[in-house]
Every structure is written in C-alpha cells, then in structure tokens.
Design an enzyme around this catalytic site. Structure first.
Site, mmCIF file in Angstrom:
data_model
loop_
_atom_site.group_PDB
_atom_site.id
_atom_site.type_symbol
_atom_site.label_atom_id
_atom_site.label_comp_id
_atom_site.label_asym_id
_atom_site.label_seq_id
_atom_site.Cartn_x
_atom_site.Cartn_y
_atom_site.Cartn_z
ATOM 1 N N GLU A 198 6.974 34.427 3.698
ATOM 2 C CA GLU A 198 6.178 34.726 2.511
ATOM 3 C C GLU A 198 7.150 34.818 1.344
ATOM 4 O O GLU A 198 6.817 34.497 0.215
ATOM 5 C CB GLU A 198 5.376 36.022 2.691
ATOM 6 N N ASP A 277 -5.880 39.608 4.323
ATOM 7 C CA ASP A 277 -4.660 40.427 4.230
ATOM 8 C C ASP A 277 -4.964 41.907 3.974
ATOM 9 O O ASP A 277 -5.069 42.683 4.920
ATOM 10 C CB ASP A 277 -3.711 39.864 3.159
ATOM 11 N N ASP A 278 -5.086 42.312 2.706
ATOM 12 C CA ASP A 278 -5.371 43.715 2.352
ATOM 13 C C ASP A 278 -6.500 43.716 1.325
ATOM 14 O O ASP A 278 -6.279 44.027 0.149
ATOM 15 C CB ASP A 278 -4.125 44.367 1.746
HETATM 16 ZN ZN LIG Z 1 0.017 40.564 5.870
#
Ligand SMILES: [Zn+2]
Length: 342
Positions: A198, A277-278
């Site tokens: 990432e 993800d979040d």
């Molecule tokens: Zn993540």
C-alpha cells in the site's frame, strides 16, 4: 434501476475490512461515554475527520480504547455486519481484528474474541451472513509481541477465527520482521494473508509470498512497479483484496478514483475484489465503494461479476459454502441484470 443502484444491490463478499475501523461513529461516542473516555469533539459526524494514515491510525487506536467489555465488542461486530448488509448486500465476510490493540490496554484476549464471536453469531442468526475472523499482527509491535499474540489465538480458538493477517503503517516495518509469528500460525493451521504494497515497493509482496507464505495480498498496488511480479501473481491466481477510498485518501488522489492503481491492476488481469477497509472512518460503505470505483473505471456488469466471484474464490469458505455462495450470487446477478436491461 440505474447502474448505481445495481452496484449497491450486487451480492458481495468482503475479505478486507477491519473490525475496529467499522465501528459506527455514534457507537464510538456511546462507548466513550459509557467508559468515560474524552473525545476530541462531541459531534459524532466529525469524529472520523483526519488526512493522513498516521492521523488515521491515532483515531483507530482511540476507537479501540472505548471497546472494553465483551458486550462492546459484540455490539460493534453485529452492527458492522448489519451495515454491510443494509448498505451493500453483503453475503459473506472475513474480518480483521487487532488483538494487541486491546490486550496492551489490559483487555483479556478472551474478552475480545468472545465478544466478536457473540456479535458474529447474532449476525448469522438474524441476517444470515457468515462472518469469520482474522487476527492481525500490528506492524509497529515488536516481533515477540506478534508471536505471543499468535500463541493466544491458537490457545483459545472459536471456529470463527480462521486466519492471521498484518496491518499498520507499512513503510517503517517490513513483513520479514514477523516471520516467526507467521510460521507459528501456519503450524497451528491458520490461513495466512498480509497487507502489502500500500505504501512500499513490490518487494514486500514477494516477501509475503515466499517468506511468510501468505495466500492473499491485501492492497498490493505497488506490484505495478514490478512487471515480473505482476505476471507471477496473475499466473498463480493470487487474490488482491483492494480498497478504493481508504487508499485514495491516504496515498493516492483522494478525489479521483479514475487514477487509482486498482484500475490498472484489473487491466493487467490481476485477481482483484473490492472492499471497504474501514468504512465509516472514511465516510464510505461497501455499496459506495462499488459505485465509486466501478463508475470511475467504467467497468460494465460483466467485469463486476468477475470481481464479485473473485471474492468467493479468494475466500477461505469451505468448498461446499463456495458452491452455495456461487449459486446464490448467479441467481441474484441474473435477476439484477434483467432489471438493469429493462
Ligand atoms: Zn486494511
């Protein structure tokens, strides 16, 4: 039905979301009040405002600090799955949690995992969605702490806990730091994945595959910097669990998903599937992620179907469960396709 609605209603598998990052802001505020934790603002809508991964990780830790009793974990886990269902037709999920974020605050591992399992089982009963759990190594922890965490996971292991992953800021702490934790997890029969590339070069993916023995890559964008590795992971059918908005905010151009490397990964034939993800922390949800990314990349229903099915393939559900999921998805997708054409 317009295409946005179609995308929200497409049945979905999610393999990359973090329990602690799915806590609703209102629940975060309620739990903070319950436990006397002081918040930076009283406005629940503003609790999740920040502009870098490092600031984000601070908020993430603060949310974690309000999760204390078994019921707190159960409530937040149930709500998290409920949001996936209502906002994006979620059907199956494998969800990360970070044990050491909690155990370092003195919360027993059993409280954490038993609470999560309570919430997950409630969701299975009431919503018909299966959710399994992946314990994540936090990359800023020392290697010994990660190894001890894996020992705890193996010692008290409800059926829902099926894997080991790794997250946290990537650049300062490379994956090889946690080879012991991964070796132990593999010996104990856990499935393996890791966040990689990432925020660091393609080399980290090779390390995760060859040194840690992971089966999936979470994110993986910088694989594009290494054509050999692109070819290898395409040939090996490695699943990439990609997350459009969260990474756009942290690393790429936040306002323009047309430039997101996910688009090129798909064009290179890599086996990608979309995730949130979040979600509340990035003011999104799994339905919105599909709408945003698919429209930005100008993907038609055929490609969406491929990515959705990649999620089933890349999951750690049993063969029987995968068959059942595929059949259900085919049925729903055919009905949706027919509606879209009308
Ligand atoms: Zn993540």
């Amino acid at each position: 039905m317009n295409y946005d609605e179609y995308l929200r209603r497409v049945p979905k598998v999610e393999l990359h979301c973090h329990f602690e990052g799915t806590v609703r802001p209102q629940t975060f505020a309620d739990l903070a009040r319950k436990h006397g934790v002081e918040l930076p603002t009283q406005d629940a809508d503003k609790l999740y405002d920040y502009d870098s991964i490092y600031e984000f990780l601070k908020i993430f830790a603060m949310v974690s600090s309000t999760l204390r009793d078994q019921e707190d974990f159960a409530r937040a886990a149930f709500e998290s799955i409920q949001d996936g269902v209502s906002l994006g037709n979620l059907k199956y999920r494998e969800m990360f949690f970070n044990p050491t974020l909690h155990t370092r605050r003195g919360i027993p591992y059993r409280t954490v995992v038993d609470g999560l399992v309570d919430g997950v089982r409630q969701a299975e009963r009431e919503l018909g969605v299966t959710c399994r759990l992946i314990a994540d190594v936090y990359r800023q922890d020392p290697p010994e702490m990660a190894r001890e965490m894996v020992e705890q996971v193996l010692e008290h292991r409800p059926d829902e806990v099926i894997g080991l992953g790794m997250d946290g800021a990537e650049a300062p702490d490379p994956p090889e730091k946690f080879v012991d934790a991964y070796r132990l997890a593999k010996q104990g029969g856990l499935r393996l994945t890791a966040h990689a590339c990432e925020d660091a070069p393609a080399q980290n993916i090779a390390t995760c595959l060859d040194v840690l023995g992971v089966e999936r890559i979470d994110h993986g964008y910088h694989v594009l910097g290494d054509p050999e590795l692109v070819k290898r992971t395409r040939d090996e059918g490695i699943t990439y669990t990609v997350c459009p908005t969260a990474t756009a905010v942290c690393y790429f151009d936040a306002d323009d998903l047309t430039k997101h490397p996910i688009r090129q990964m798909a064009d290179e034939g890599l086996k990608i599937m979309l995730n949130s993800d979040d979600p509340p922390m990035f003011h999104t949800d799994i339905g919105t992620e599909y709408v945003g990314m698919v429209n930005a990349a100008e993907w038609g229903p055929d490609r969406v179907r491929t990515f959705v099915m990649n999620g089933i393939d890349g999951s750690w559900a049993s063969d029987d469960e995968k068959r059942g999921l595929r059949q259900g998805f085919e049925r729903e997708l055919s009905a949706l396709d027919a509606e879209l054409e009308r």
